[in-house]
Design an enzyme around this catalytic site. Sequence first.
Site, PDB file in Angstrom:
ATOM      1  N   ASN B 152       0.807  -1.224   0.000  1.00  0.00           N
ATOM      2  CA  ASN B 152       0.000   0.000   0.000  1.00  0.00           C
ATOM      3  C   ASN B 152       0.839   1.274   0.000  1.00  0.00           C
ATOM      4  OD1 ASN B 152       0.471  -1.326   2.596  1.00  0.00           O
ATOM      5  ND2 ASN B 152      -0.433   0.504   3.493  1.00  0.00           N
ATOM      6  N   ALA B 201     -14.052  -3.078   0.068  1.00  0.00           N
ATOM      7  CA  ALA B 201     -14.852  -2.410  -0.973  1.00  0.00           C
ATOM      8  C   ALA B 201     -14.481  -0.942  -1.170  1.00  0.00           C
ATOM      9  CB  ALA B 201     -16.340  -2.524  -0.640  1.00  0.00           C
ATOM     10  N   THR B 238     -25.774  -9.762  11.574  1.00  0.00           N
ATOM     11  CA  THR B 238     -26.759  -9.477  10.535  1.00  0.00           C
ATOM     12  C   THR B 238     -26.024  -8.793   9.399  1.00  0.00           C
ATOM     13  OG1 THR B 238     -28.544  -9.305  12.124  1.00  0.00           O
ATOM     14  CG2 THR B 238     -28.867  -8.179  10.010  1.00  0.00           C
ATOM     15  N   CYS B 327       7.154  11.963  12.132  1.00  0.00           N
ATOM     16  CA  CYS B 327       6.426  13.074  12.746  1.00  0.00           C
ATOM     17  C   CYS B 327       4.933  12.965  12.505  1.00  0.00           C
ATOM     18  CB  CYS B 327       6.900  14.405  12.177  1.00  0.00           C
ATOM     19  SG  CYS B 327       8.628  14.713  12.497  1.00  0.00           S
TER      20      CYS B 327
HETATM   21  S1  FES Z   1       6.986  15.343  15.518  1.00  0.00           S
HETATM   22 FE1  FES Z   1       8.934  15.279  14.645  1.00  0.00          FE
HETATM   23  S2  FES Z   1       9.545  17.372  14.845  1.00  0.00           S
HETATM   24 FE2  FES Z   1       7.564  17.401  15.551  1.00  0.00          FE
END
Ligand code: FES
Lengths: 138, 394
Positions: B152, B201, B238, B327
């Site tokens: 993905n 789906a 169901t 982050c």
């Molecule tokens: S979460 Fe990485 S600098 Fe803010």
Amino acid sequence: MALDYSKKVMDHFINPRNVGEIPDADGVGEAGNPKCGDIMKIYLKVNPDTKVIDDVKFKTFGCASAIASSSMATEMIKGRTVEDAWNLTNSAVAEALDGLPPIKMHCSVLAEEAIHEALNDYRAKHGMEIIPVEHHED
Amino acid sequence: MFVYLDHTATTPTSPEVMKAMMPYFGEIFGNPSSVYSFSRKSREAIEKARNQVAASLNADPSEIFFTGSGTEADNWALKGTLEKAKISGKNHLITTKIEHHAILHTAEYLHKVEGVDVTYLPVNSEGFVSVEDVKNAITDKTALVSVMFANNEVGTIEPVKEIGALCREHKIPFHTDAVQAAAHLKIDVKAMNIDMLSMSAHKMYGPKGVGALYLRRGLHPENFIHGGAQEHKHRASTENIAGIVGFGEAMEILQGRLEEDKALNSARRDRLISGILERIPHAKLNGATGDNRLPNNINFSFIGVEGETLLLDLDAKGISASTGSACSSESLDPSHVLLALGLKHEMAHGSLRFTIGRLTTDEQIDYVLEVLPEIVSRRREMSPLWEDYIKSQA
Ligand code: FES
């Protein structure tokens, strides 16, 4: 992860203040974030007579919250003396940004630490005593 | 301009699909399990959808079981198979480092709670699992091999047919998470030696909240959801009739346009990829190329920038994308997929994924190519890491 940042954070992220370097800086500090691996670098220009921070610049590799914190923190120490600037805390930075998501508080710690490092660099070069930097998570 | 480039996260339910679903919210509301003739219509609708899904996979309708999601189908395949295998003393699961969390976290659970031994196979720098590695990992305790059909995040398409053949040889059931692949590729479970396959789906212009598990006849994993006798006594609850009808319809529509979509998407994908490589210095494409990559996936790393900032900058321009940056994850860990491909943390940090689809136009591709270089270079300008990187290159 969905994040809803405050308007202030977005403003400082989109238009960060004080970005750049100061080639002949009086103090340079760098802090890294053990949590996610981000880096912040702070440059200070200090008035030799008044000890007032005349200019400050930063460079940050990190998330929006890290960039906004750097921007806000540099705004907050500009015009303050080196002694006074030490007292800037990350929570004051976060507050000035109208808050940060809890998971993003550590990004403001980065700003506090980088400033401390830069101040200590200045202090060392000017025969002042080095203040131990305390590391904390948020 | 609203430019939706996150079709791998989800897709809009198409109008034809919605139209087919509508009667089952109101008019035809009978519980399929009821005896009276009114509920027969509900039963018939479900069986029609089962036929549509089965036909698309070259499976028998009796081998298709509807679930609440692709994640549930993954949970069922792994937990049900490993629980059943206990009787014969088998407790080993082989999977890969680049699976979706629906597989990885289920495997971790099985290890923790059931004491199952799990082998997480590595991948090469383009994200391919090696058939040889699967072979070497097999022991006489192996109860299941689960390798995703296509990844993905980076779009790499795995050698499922070969892995399936190997598993047949060793008489080990082979499961594949085809949640992404089924939306883009022609899948023939018989020709591809697949024993179990998970689908969802909403990745193929159907509704959210419905998935399916293909279970080859003769396989009997333990049930996952216990209760009533729905889905031939294999999945209680169901039935989500409208959802199931939508799934069947979406799948049938998809089969009719698969080749056309593939050609169009790959052309746009490759134009976006080469456009980025031309316009942005030090950009690295993550994943495989050409036919070995999902036709709709574009994944880049831009050294020196952090992904969340790119997402927000793009969002400000109306573009929706995704990243594997630490982050931007709950755990503050970078994408496990990018790390498994061998990317350094800072490269995973700077990753950006665009996934195109039916909402994409050529103008949108041009628009991304117009705004992205500026965004990346502006953020690089404020990055100490970029500065160091450039110095190290000089
Ligand atoms: S979460 Fe990485 S600098 Fe803010």
